[in-house]
Design a protein around this motif. Structure first.
Motif, short mmCIF file in Angstrom:
data_model
loop_
_atom_site.label_atom_id
_atom_site.label_comp_id
_atom_site.label_asym_id
_atom_site.label_seq_id
_atom_site.Cartn_x
_atom_site.Cartn_y
_atom_site.Cartn_z
N ILE A 77 -1.09 7.53 1.12
CA ILE A 77 -0.83 8.29 2.33
C ILE A 77 -2.10 8.49 3.14
CG2 ILE A 77 -1.11 10.59 1.33
CD1 ILE A 77 1.50 9.46 3.97
N LYS A 78 -3.26 8.39 2.53
CA LYS A 78 -4.52 8.53 3.26
C LYS A 78 -4.74 7.37 4.23
CE LYS A 78 -6.57 11.14 -0.46
NZ LYS A 78 -7.18 10.92 -1.75
N LEU A 79 -3.94 6.31 4.11
CA LEU A 79 -4.02 5.19 5.04
C LEU A 79 -3.22 5.45 6.32
CD1 LEU A 79 -3.71 2.22 2.52
CD2 LEU A 79 -5.79 3.10 3.60
N CYS A 80 -2.57 6.62 6.38
CA CYS A 80 -1.77 7.00 7.55
C CYS A 80 -2.53 8.00 8.43
CB CYS A 80 -0.45 7.63 7.12
SG CYS A 80 0.74 6.48 6.41
N VAL A 81 -2.08 8.12 9.67
CA VAL A 81 -2.64 9.10 10.59
C VAL A 81 -2.41 10.50 10.02
CG1 VAL A 81 -2.38 7.64 12.63
CG2 VAL A 81 -0.53 9.20 11.99
N PRO A 82 -3.26 11.47 10.39
CA PRO A 82 -3.14 12.82 9.84
C PRO A 82 -1.75 13.45 10.00
CG PRO A 82 -5.25 12.60 10.93
CD PRO A 82 -4.48 11.33 11.22
N GLU A 92 5.74 2.59 1.06
CA GLU A 92 4.74 1.78 1.77
C GLU A 92 4.13 2.58 2.91
OE1 GLU A 92 4.39 -2.87 2.88
OE2 GLU A 92 6.30 -1.93 3.34
N THR A 93 2.82 2.36 3.11
CA THR A 93 2.11 2.96 4.24
C THR A 93 1.58 1.80 5.09
OG1 THR A 93 0.09 3.21 2.89
CG2 THR A 93 1.57 5.11 3.03
N TYR A 94 0.28 1.52 5.00
CA TYR A 94 -0.29 0.41 5.77
C TYR A 94 0.29 -0.92 5.27
CZ TYR A 94 -3.35 -3.23 7.44
OH TYR A 94 -3.81 -4.38 8.01
N SER A 142 -4.40 0.64 11.91
CA SER A 142 -5.21 1.39 10.95
C SER A 142 -5.92 2.52 11.68
CB SER A 142 -6.24 0.46 10.30
OG SER A 142 -6.96 1.16 9.31
N PRO A 143 -5.61 3.78 11.32
CA PRO A 143 -4.68 4.17 10.26
C PRO A 143 -3.22 3.93 10.66
CG PRO A 143 -5.55 6.13 11.36
CD PRO A 143 -6.25 4.95 11.96
N SER A 144 -2.41 3.75 9.64
CA SER A 144 -1.00 3.44 9.84
C SER A 144 -0.28 4.57 10.56
CB SER A 144 -0.34 3.19 8.49
OG SER A 144 1.04 2.91 8.66
N LYS A 145 0.61 4.19 11.45
CA LYS A 145 1.44 5.16 12.16
C LYS A 145 2.86 5.19 11.60
CE LYS A 145 -1.17 5.13 16.43
NZ LYS A 145 -1.10 5.00 17.89
N ALA A 146 3.02 4.70 10.37
CA ALA A 146 4.35 4.68 9.75
C ALA A 146 4.23 4.72 8.24
CB ALA A 146 5.10 3.43 10.17
N PHE A 147 5.26 5.29 7.62
CA PHE A 147 5.40 5.19 6.17
C PHE A 147 6.87 5.05 5.83
CE2 PHE A 147 5.21 9.98 6.41
CZ PHE A 147 6.43 10.29 5.85
N ASP A 148 7.13 4.47 4.66
CA ASP A 148 8.49 4.33 4.15
C ASP A 148 8.59 5.10 2.84
OD1 ASP A 148 9.06 2.61 6.25
OD2 ASP A 148 8.77 0.81 5.06
N ASN A 155 0.85 -1.20 0.00
CA ASN A 155 0.00 0.00 0.00
C ASN A 155 0.88 1.24 0.00
OD1 ASN A 155 -2.76 -1.11 0.27
ND2 ASN A 155 -1.88 -2.02 2.11
N ARG A 156 0.55 2.17 -0.88
CA ARG A 156 1.32 3.41 -1.00
C ARG A 156 0.42 4.65 -0.84
NH1 ARG A 156 3.82 -0.04 -4.95
NH2 ARG A 156 6.00 -0.33 -4.40
#
Length: 155
Positions: free
Chosen positions: A6-11, A38-40, A94-100, A3-4
């Motif tokens: 960014i809306k899957l991440c926390v604000p 990657e997000t979630y 969910s929502p994800s607290k991380a992204f790469d 998943n890429r």
């Protein structure tokens, strides 16, 4: 599946990504393009990542194939890429607290540590509460970390 979105991440991470993307584009218009890698992350993807460097290559590649990830080489399987077991990664909430993040140039991934360091400086200057995976303890040094994960940002 990776998943890429960014809306899957926390604000807070959505804000950090928007700032990073805009600032990077202005600061390095002729440099590599910054991308979300990657997000979630699903439990099955986390399991495949956690197995890398811990299980036999055939087993790792079977887990990767099950989630649509490409096979890795024996050399790649010597390197652990996460210390988080399934259920422990901030990518998995969910929502994800991380992204790469990653970088591309002429359609190819660029793994230059200088780019990751620059991206971290941009994020940390505006979002000091966002943790960079190469400096978990926030002391400004990457040499004292058990696992250096330059592409990773989390809250």
């Amino acid at each position: 599946m990776i998943n890429r979105d960014i809306k899957l991440c926390v604000p807070r991470l959505q804000q950090a990504w928007a700032h990073l993307l805009a600032t990077w584009t202005l600061a390095y218009p002729n440099g590599p393009k910054i991308i979300l890698v990657e997000t979630y992350r699903s439990p099955a993807v986390q399991l495949a990542y956690y197995a890398q460097g811990r299980q036999q290559l055939a087993s790792v590649n079977r887990l990767r194939a099950n989630v649509g990830l490409p096979a890795i080489s024996a050399a790649e399987n010597k390197r652990r890429i996460t210390n988080a077991k399934p259920g422990q990664s901030k990518h998995q909430v969910s929502p994800s607290k991380a992204f790469d993040i990653g970088f591309t140039l002429n359609g190819q991934m660029v793994w230059d540590e200088v780019n990751y360091n620059r991206a971290a400086q941009i994020v940390r200057a505006a979002f000091p509460d966002v943790i960079w995976g190469a400096d978990w303890d926030g002391d400004g040094q990457t040499t004292d970390e058990r696992l250096v994960d330059r592409p990773h940002f989390e809250v």
